[in-house]
Structure formats: structure tokens, C-alpha cells
Design a protein around this motif. Structure first.
Motif, PDB file in Angstrom:
ATOM      1  N   VAL A 146      34.481 142.460  66.647  1.00  0.00           N
ATOM      2  CA  VAL A 146      34.152 141.727  65.430  1.00  0.00           C
ATOM      3  C   VAL A 146      32.660 141.940  65.192  1.00  0.00           C
ATOM      4  N   PRO A 147      32.305 142.885  64.326  1.00  0.00           N
ATOM      5  CA  PRO A 147      30.894 143.242  64.170  1.00  0.00           C
ATOM      6  C   PRO A 147      30.139 142.310  63.243  1.00  0.00           C
ATOM      7  N   ARG A 148      28.816 142.303  63.380  1.00  0.00           N
ATOM      8  CA  ARG A 148      27.969 141.725  62.347  1.00  0.00           C
ATOM      9  C   ARG A 148      28.110 142.616  61.118  1.00  0.00           C
ATOM     10  N   TRP A 149      28.073 142.035  59.928  1.00  0.00           N
ATOM     11  CA  TRP A 149      28.276 142.867  58.750  1.00  0.00           C
ATOM     12  C   TRP A 149      26.969 143.435  58.216  1.00  0.00           C
ATOM     13  N   SER A 150      25.815 142.981  58.748  1.00  0.00           N
ATOM     14  CA  SER A 150      24.533 143.526  58.320  1.00  0.00           C
ATOM     15  C   SER A 150      23.482 143.267  59.393  1.00  0.00           C
ATOM     16  N   THR A 151      22.591 144.242  59.618  1.00  0.00           N
ATOM     17  CA  THR A 151      21.462 143.989  60.482  1.00  0.00           C
ATOM     18  C   THR A 151      20.534 142.966  59.836  1.00  0.00           C
TER      19      THR A 151
END
Length: 243
Positions: free
Chosen positions: A35-40
Motif C-alpha cells: 500500500v504505497p504513499r501516493w505522493s512524496t
């Protein structure tokens, strides 16, 4: 009372240990978080982020800025086999191609790259013209240095300018996306503290199908692409990027 004291001590030690770990770092030995972060949360900057520091990369940048090397003349180190030291691109099916001219205009996808190092750190360089890019993430943190051109990149929840001479830090397990427009874009890219690209796993939308929180992260990226760049999901913008 002894149990309570022991638990309190354990929590104190655990808290102190956790505070020593950067909130957005991903270590090389850890498995990807699906489940990734959608933005740095980080923006492009004019100075190299501490997390990106590496002497081999710094030598490449110094030589580039001094005019000693360009995309055609930059050399790989000995960790790249001689038969792999060519300009690479992809066909429409994702197969790696050799582009003998070393010009992105001869690339089916509009961009190409060279592998510069696989050990002790993975480094490469890209050159690209008008081309869309498929949002993706991987466990390893990644850094950019823009060697030519400019474009827009996903950062801090929006698409912002990424210009020549700037650095950009992307934590591990964070979706990133940089479509390229008329001015083109070339970046030196590297994965700090990570070597041997064969051990990397790239993750695309298709890899997280049915994992709803991960799909929602990619949906958010598409939403911001539409809002900020006025383009659709990857694969639906040929009229813009393949003129």
C-alpha cells in the motif's frame, strides 16, 4: 508493579528507537509495502538532499556541469558488462531495445536510458522527449538530478516544476510520475544505499489489482494528473504525447 515497570521501559526503548528512523526511509533489506504513499512529501530542491549523497554520483554531476560529459559520452563503471553499455528503450510491449542512434526520437516510447552502475550503487541516466510515464513505486528510495530540460513531477500532493540543476528525493514505497512535455527532460537517477538492480521489484497499477487501498492511491494520482496536467490515466493520452 515489576511487570508495569518492565512494560514502561520497553515502550520507552521502542519509542526512542523508532524516533531514530526517518519517517519516509525504506531500507534495502525490507520487503515492499504494497500500500504505497501516493505522493512524496518532498519538493525538488537546488541542493542535494542528505539522503541522496553519494560520491560517485557527485563526480558524475561535477563532470556534467563542467561540460566534460554528455548523454552520449558518459561512461559506465566496471559493474556494467560491456555488452550492456548501450542506449536502451522499450517497445510497446515493454521489451528492452537497443537504440543505436542514442536519440529519444528513435525510441518507440519517446525516452531512453543508460545503465551507469550496478555496484556499489545503482545509477543510470535518461534522455526523453514528449512522452507519458506510467505511475509506479518500488521499495528503494530514489533520487534525481536534472541534467537537461524541465517537466512536471508529482510532489507534495500536486504536479510541480522540475528544472535543470534541481534534485528530487522519492522515498521508498511512494508512487512517482513525471510525464515529459515539449522541452524534454534528462535526469541522472540513483538509488542511495542500494545496489544490484536485478533485486529490485517495480510495482504498477496492475500489480496491486484488488488491493483496494493501493488501488485508491493510484486513483488519487490519476485524479491529480487530470486536475493539474489535464491528462487522463496512463495509456489514454496518445494524442498529446505521440504527435
Amino acid at each position: 508493579m515489576k511487570k508495569l515497570f518492565a512494560l514502561t521501559a520497553l515502550l520507552s526503548v521502542t519509542s526512542a528507537w523508532a524516533q531514530d528512523i526517518p519517517a519516509h526511509e525504506q531500507f534495502a533489506y525490507q520487503e515492499p509495502l504494497y500500500v504505497p504513499r501516493w505522493s512524496t512529501p518532498y519538493l525538488p530542491s537546488d541542493t542535494m538532499p542528505e539522503a541522496c549523497a553519494n560520491p560517485e554520483v557527485e563526480r558524475y554531476i561535477k563532470d556534467w556541469e563542467a561540460g566534460k560529459i554528455d548523454f552520449k559520452t558518459i561512461k559506465a563503471n566496471d559493474s556494467i558488462p560491456e555488452d550492456q553499455r548501450f542506449c536502451k528503450s522499450l517497445d510497446d510491449n515493454g521489451n528492452i531495445l537497443e537504440v543505436k542512434s542514442c536519440h529519444f526520437k528513435d525510441s518507440p516510447v519517446g525516452y531512453l536510458w543508460k545503465d551507469l552502475s550496478d555496484y556499489p550503487i545503482v545509477i543510470g541516466i535518461t534522455d526523453g522527449g514528449m512522452s507519458d510515464h506510467d505511475p509506479h513505486f518500488h521499495a528503494q528510495p530514489e533520487c534525481y538530478y536534472v541534467v537537461n530540460g524541465e517537466s512536471k513531477t508529482l510532489a507534495d500532493g500536486r504536479f510541480v516544476d522540475l528544472k535543470k540543476g534541481q534534485y528530487f528525493y522519492i522515498p521508498g514505497n511512494t508512487i512517482h510520475n513525471t510525464p515529459i512535455y515539449e522541452k524534454g527532460l534528462g535526469v541522472l537517477y540513483w538509488y542511495p544505499k542500494n545496489s544490484h538492480f536485478a533485486g529490485f521489484n517495480y510495482h504498477w497499477r496492475r500489480d496491486v489489482k484488488y488491493l483496494q487501498p493501493a488501488e485508491a492511491a493510484f486513483d488519487k494520482v490519476d485524479e491529480v494528473r487530470a486536475r493539474d496536467l489535464h491528462i487522463g490515466p496512463y495509456g489514454t493520452n496518445d494524442k498529446i504525447f505521440k504527435k
